[in-house]
Design an enzyme around this catalytic site. Structure first.
Site, PDB file in Angstrom:
ATOM      1  N   CYS A 151       0.837  -1.190   0.000  1.00  0.00           N
ATOM      2  CA  CYS A 151       0.000   0.000   0.000  1.00  0.00           C
ATOM      3  C   CYS A 151       0.881   1.253   0.000  1.00  0.00           C
ATOM      4  CB  CYS A 151      -0.890  -0.026   1.242  1.00  0.00           C
ATOM      5  SG  CYS A 151      -2.083   1.295   1.337  1.00  0.00           S
ATOM      6  N   PRO A 152       0.592   2.186  -0.887  1.00  0.00           N
ATOM      7  CA  PRO A 152      -0.582   2.356  -1.743  1.00  0.00           C
ATOM      8  C   PRO A 152      -0.367   1.888  -3.186  1.00  0.00           C
ATOM      9  CG  PRO A 152       0.594   4.417  -1.699  1.00  0.00           C
ATOM     10  CD  PRO A 152       1.378   3.429  -0.838  1.00  0.00           C
TER      11      PRO A 152
END
Length: 81
Positions: A19-20
């Site tokens: 993430c992201p």
């Protein structure tokens, strides 16, 4: 694996990304697709179990199927209008 996944018109391998990055890659890929086309996403980041459904809801795409009981996770989304 669900048979629906084999019908995807596009495929995105997000294995090893955290993430992201997976959602950023999904967004970039979906932008290049026509409305109604489908994308298979393969990921192993646990955050995708939350992020991909949220992305679909926020961007008006459809999460057709998901398999998140074990890694790698699989998601099939359909691009909205």
């Amino acid at each position: 694996m669900n048979d629906a996944f084999s019908t995807a018109q596009h495929r995105l391998d997000a294995l090893g990304l955290r993430c992201p990055e997976p959602v950023m890659m999904v967004r970039k890929t979906v932008r290049q697709m026509a409305a109604g086309e489908t994308l298979l996403i393969i990921a192993d980041d646990p955050a995708t179990t939350r992020d991909i459904p949220s992305f679909c809801e926020f961007m008006d795409h459809t999460l057709i199927a998901s398999e998140t009981t074990q890694t790698p996770y699989h998601y099939l989304i359909k691009k909205g209008l």
